[in-house]
Design a protein around this motif. Structure first.
Motif, short mmCIF file in Angstrom:
data_model
loop_
_atom_site.label_atom_id
_atom_site.label_comp_id
_atom_site.label_asym_id
_atom_site.label_seq_id
_atom_site.Cartn_x
_atom_site.Cartn_y
_atom_site.Cartn_z
N GLY A 51 0.81 -1.20 0.00
CA GLY A 51 0.00 0.00 0.00
C GLY A 51 0.84 1.26 0.00
O GLY A 51 0.51 2.25 -0.66
N ALA A 52 1.96 1.22 0.75
CA ALA A 52 2.85 2.38 0.79
C ALA A 52 3.57 2.57 -0.54
O ALA A 52 3.69 3.69 -1.05
CB ALA A 52 3.86 2.21 1.92
N ILE A 53 4.05 1.49 -1.12
CA ILE A 53 4.81 1.57 -2.37
C ILE A 53 3.92 1.97 -3.54
O ILE A 53 4.30 2.76 -4.40
CB ILE A 53 5.50 0.22 -2.65
N THR A 54 2.70 1.42 -3.59
CA THR A 54 1.84 1.64 -4.75
C THR A 54 0.92 2.85 -4.60
O THR A 54 0.10 3.11 -5.46
CB THR A 54 0.97 0.40 -5.02
N ARG A 55 1.07 3.57 -3.50
CA ARG A 55 0.18 4.69 -3.22
C ARG A 55 0.15 5.71 -4.36
O ARG A 55 -0.89 6.31 -4.64
CB ARG A 55 0.61 5.37 -1.92
N ASP A 56 1.29 5.90 -5.02
CA ASP A 56 1.33 6.89 -6.09
C ASP A 56 1.63 6.26 -7.45
O ASP A 56 2.11 6.91 -8.36
CB ASP A 56 2.38 7.97 -5.78
N LEU A 57 1.36 4.96 -7.59
CA LEU A 57 1.56 4.30 -8.88
C LEU A 57 0.29 4.44 -9.71
O LEU A 57 -0.50 3.52 -9.84
CB LEU A 57 1.91 2.82 -8.70
N ASP A 58 0.06 5.61 -10.28
CA ASP A 58 -1.19 5.87 -10.98
C ASP A 58 -1.06 5.80 -12.50
O ASP A 58 -2.06 5.93 -13.21
CB ASP A 58 -1.75 7.24 -10.59
N LYS A 59 0.14 5.59 -13.01
CA LYS A 59 0.32 5.46 -14.46
C LYS A 59 0.25 3.98 -14.81
O LYS A 59 1.23 3.25 -14.73
CB LYS A 59 1.67 6.07 -14.88
N VAL A 60 -0.93 3.54 -15.22
CA VAL A 60 -1.20 2.12 -15.44
C VAL A 60 -1.53 1.86 -16.89
O VAL A 60 -2.28 2.62 -17.52
CB VAL A 60 -2.37 1.64 -14.56
N SER A 61 -0.96 0.79 -17.44
CA SER A 61 -1.32 0.36 -18.78
C SER A 61 -1.51 -1.16 -18.77
O SER A 61 -1.02 -1.85 -17.88
CB SER A 61 -0.24 0.75 -19.80
N ILE A 62 -2.23 -1.66 -19.74
CA ILE A 62 -2.51 -3.09 -19.84
C ILE A 62 -1.65 -3.68 -20.95
O ILE A 62 -1.68 -3.21 -22.09
CB ILE A 62 -4.00 -3.36 -20.13
N GLY A 63 -0.87 -4.70 -20.60
CA GLY A 63 -0.09 -5.42 -21.59
C GLY A 63 -0.69 -6.79 -21.81
O GLY A 63 -1.77 -7.10 -21.33
N ARG A 64 0.02 -7.63 -22.53
CA ARG A 64 -0.46 -8.98 -22.78
C ARG A 64 -0.37 -9.81 -21.50
O ARG A 64 0.71 -10.12 -21.02
CB ARG A 64 0.37 -9.64 -23.89
N ARG A 65 -1.51 -10.11 -20.93
CA ARG A 65 -1.61 -10.88 -19.69
C ARG A 65 -0.81 -10.26 -18.56
O ARG A 65 -0.23 -10.97 -17.73
CB ARG A 65 -1.17 -12.33 -19.92
N ARG A 66 -0.78 -8.96 -18.51
CA ARG A 66 -0.07 -8.28 -17.43
C ARG A 66 -0.59 -6.86 -17.28
O ARG A 66 -1.18 -6.30 -18.20
CB ARG A 66 1.44 -8.26 -17.70
N VAL A 67 -0.36 -6.31 -16.11
CA VAL A 67 -0.63 -4.90 -15.86
C VAL A 67 0.70 -4.21 -15.58
O VAL A 67 1.55 -4.77 -14.86
CB VAL A 67 -1.60 -4.72 -14.67
N ILE A 68 0.90 -3.02 -16.12
CA ILE A 68 2.19 -2.34 -16.02
C ILE A 68 2.01 -0.99 -15.35
O ILE A 68 1.14 -0.20 -15.74
CB ILE A 68 2.81 -2.14 -17.42
N PHE A 69 2.81 -0.74 -14.32
CA PHE A 69 2.88 0.56 -13.65
C PHE A 69 4.24 1.15 -14.02
O PHE A 69 5.27 0.52 -13.78
CB PHE A 69 2.80 0.41 -12.13
N SER A 70 4.26 2.34 -14.59
CA SER A 70 5.54 2.87 -15.04
C SER A 70 5.61 4.38 -14.89
O SER A 70 4.65 5.10 -15.22
CB SER A 70 5.77 2.49 -16.51
N ASP A 71 6.74 4.85 -14.39
CA ASP A 71 7.07 6.26 -14.32
C ASP A 71 8.55 6.35 -14.68
O ASP A 71 9.39 5.81 -13.95
CB ASP A 71 6.81 6.82 -12.93
N PRO A 72 8.92 7.01 -15.78
CA PRO A 72 10.32 7.02 -16.23
C PRO A 72 11.30 7.50 -15.18
O PRO A 72 12.48 7.15 -15.21
CB PRO A 72 10.29 7.97 -17.44
N ASN A 73 10.84 8.32 -14.24
CA ASN A 73 11.75 8.87 -13.24
C ASN A 73 11.75 8.11 -11.92
O ASN A 73 12.51 8.45 -11.01
CB ASN A 73 11.39 10.33 -12.96
N ASP A 74 10.91 7.07 -11.81
CA ASP A 74 10.75 6.48 -10.48
C ASP A 74 10.69 4.96 -10.48
O ASP A 74 11.42 4.31 -9.73
CB ASP A 74 9.47 7.04 -9.84
N HIS A 75 9.83 4.34 -11.30
CA HIS A 75 9.61 2.92 -11.16
C HIS A 75 9.13 2.28 -12.46
O HIS A 75 8.66 2.97 -13.38
CB HIS A 75 8.56 2.64 -10.08
#
Length: 426
Positions: A205-229
Motif C-alpha cells: 500500500g505504501a509503495i503503490t500509493r502513487d503508482l497511478d500510471k497504469v497500462s494493460i499489456g499482454r496478460r499483465r498490468v504495467i505501472f511505469s514512471d520514467p523517473n521512479d519505477h
C-alpha cells in the motif's frame, strides 16, 4: 460427504504425545504428496466414512500455534502454504472445528521424522501409506524438473523486462519473482485497483500509493514512471519490479569531490525499493492464487559510468560516500528462494530483504556500516524519501512481530488475512 482422496475427518484434536504429533505430520504430508486436501478436526464419521455429526473441539490460539509448530518441525521440506483455520460455534466461540487446508506441493516428496529416520507418506483413496523406493526416486526427479522449469520462467521474465529500465540514465533496484505453481488472475485495471485498495495497511500500500500510471499489456498490468519505477504484474502470479535508487546533489549531501556527471546509489533507497518490490510481487502472487516457494532474482542495474558511488547515512546523520568497485549491471544477478510466508509474516519478509541487501552490497565490495531497516535491537529504523512516512507507519504497526525472533518461521503455515491485502483463494 464421505472421505476421499482429498477429504479427511477427525473426531478429536491431535494430541500432544509423540505418536499423535507424528500422526498430524503424516496426515498433512500424505495430502501434500498426493492431490492436496482438507482435514477437518471435530467431525465424526459413520461406518461408510461419511460425515455423521459435529463433535466440537476447543478452539484457542495456543492450540493453533501448537499444530503449526508441529508441522514446521516435523515435515521436511517445509510445506509453506498450509492454512490452519477454524469455524467457531456461533453460540460458544471457544468451541468449533479446525480446518487444515493442505495444497498439493511442487516441493514433494515431503518426509516426516520417525524416530531416527525419515519416511514419506502419500494419501491413496481414504488412507495414507508409505512410498516405495521407486516412487520416491520418481518424485525427486519431478521436483528437480519443476525447479528447472521455474528458473526457465524466471529467466524469460527477467530478460524480457530488464531492457525497460537499463536504457535509462539512472540506477535501479531490479527484482523478478516467479512462484513454483502459477496462479491465474484477470488483467484489467479494475481488478488490480480493487486489489491495491485492499493493501492500504501493507508495505504494498505504501509503495503503490502513487503508482497511478497504469497500462494493460499482454496478460499483465504495467505501472511505469520514467523517473521512479517500472512494475509488471503478470496474470500467472509472476512479476518484475524496478525502482530508481539513485539521487544527485540536490539531496543536499556534503560529499567529497563528487563528479557532477554521475549519480550514486543511496543505500536507504535501495533498501526501501527492495523491501517494497518484494512485498508487491509476493502479494500479487498470492492474490493470483499462486503457491509454492518463490524464485527471486535481484540486481542493481544501470548504464556503464552512470552510477559510481554508494552513499549511506551513518548513525551521526552524515552521509558516507563509498566508490563502487564495478559499475551496476556488470555484476551477476543474485538468485534466492523464499517462502510465500513473506506475505503473512513481517519477520520473514524483513529477513529475506536484509539478507538480499547484504549480498547486493557485497557484490560491489561494499560493507555497509548498518543495513537500513534493522536497528541494534532487531526493530526497524527510519527511512528517507517520499514513501518514508507510510513505510514507517507499517513498521510501527508490526513492531512486535519484527522485534521478536521467536516468531520466525511461524508465518510459513499461517492463514492469509484479507485485512493484510491478500485476496482469499479457493
Amino acid at each position: 460427504m464421505t472421505e476421499d482422496l482429498t477429504l479427511d475427518y477427525k473426531r478429536t484434536l491431535y494430541g500432544a504425545s509423540d505418536a499423535e504429533k507424528k500422526e498430524l505430520t503424516k496426515d498433512v504430508a500424505a495430502l501434500a504428496n498426493a492431490a492436496g486436501g482438507l482435514i477437518i478436526l471435530g467431525i465424526d464419521e459413520d461406518a461408510q466414512s461419511a460425515a455423521k455429526e459435529v463433535t466440537e473441539v476447543p478452539l484457542a490460539d495456543g492450540e493453533r500455534r501448537r499444530m503449526v509448530d508441529v508441522l514446521v518441525r516435523g515435515i521436511a521440506p517445509l510445506i509453506p502454504d498450509v492454512v490452519v483455520g477454524e469455524i467457531p460455534d456461533p453460540e460458544n466461540p471457544t468451541q468449533g472445528v479446525y480446518l487444515l487446508l493442505v495444497p498439493p506441493s511442487d516441493e514433494a516428496p515431503h518426509g516426516i521424522r520417525r524416530n531416527d529416520y525419515y519416511a514419506w507418506p502419500v494419501r491413496e483413496d481414504r488412507q495414507a501409506r508409505w512410498m516405495t523406493e521407486p516412487e520416491l526416486a520418481s518424485r525427486y526427479r519431478d521436483r528437480f524438473a519443476g525447479a528447472s522449469q521455474q528458473v526457465t520462467r524466471l529467466d524469460k521474465i527477467w530478460h524480457d523486462a530488464l531492457p525497460r529500465v537499463t536504457n535509462r540514465d539512472r540506477g535501479y533496484v531490479t527484482i523478478a519473482l516467479v512462484p513454483a505453481r502459477a496462479g491465474h488472475l484477470q488483467t484489467d485495471r479494475a481488478s488490480y485497483f480493487s486489489w491495491l485498495s485492499s493493501t492500504e495497511t501493507t508495505i504494498t500500500g505504501a509503495i503503490t500509493r502513487d503508482l497511478d500510471k497504469v497500462s494493460i499489456g499482454r496478460r499483465r498490468v504495467i505501472f511505469s514512471d520514467p523517473n521512479d519505477h517500472y512494475i509488471e504484474l503478470h496474470a500467472n502470479g509472476s512479476g518484475f519490479g524496478a525502482g530508481n535508487a539513485t539521487v544527485d546533489q540536490s539531496r543536499g549531501l556534503e560529499l567529497q569531490a563528487f563528479p557532477s556527471n554521475s549519480g550514486f546509489f543511496a543505500l536507504d533507497l535501495v533498501a526501501t525499493w527492495t523491501l517494497g518490490i518484494l512485498d508487491v510481487l509476493a502479494r500479487h502472487a498470492a492474490n493470483a492464487g499462486a503457491s509454492g516457494d518463490l524464485a527471486i532474482r535481484l540486481q542493481l542495474t544501470g548504464p556503464s559510468g552512470c552510477v559510481k558511488y554508494l552513499v549511506e547515512r551513518t548513525s551521526t546523520g552524515r552521509d558516507r560516500q563509498v566508490p563502487l568497485s564495478r559499475y551496476p549491471g556488470s555484476v551477476e544477478e543474485l538468485d534466492i528462494t523464499a517462502s510465500l510466508s513473506v506475505v503473512t509474516s513481517p519477520r520473514d519478509l524483513l529477513d529475506v530483504t536484509t539478507s538480499a541487501l547484504a549480498d547486493l552490497a557485497a557484490e560491489f565490495n561494499v560493507t555497509p556500516s548498518a543495513i537500513p531497516l534493522v536497528a541494534a535491537d532487531g526493530c526497524t529504523s527510519g527511512f528517507s524519501g517520499p514513501r518514508a512516512a507510510h513505510l514507517q507507519g507499517w513498521f510501527t504497526n508490526h513492531a512486535d512481530d519484527l522485534s521478536s525472533r521467536e516468531t520466525r518461521g511461524s508465518g510459513h503455515v499461517t492463514p492469509a488475512s484479507p485485512r493484510d491485502g491478500v485476496a482469499p483463494t479457493s
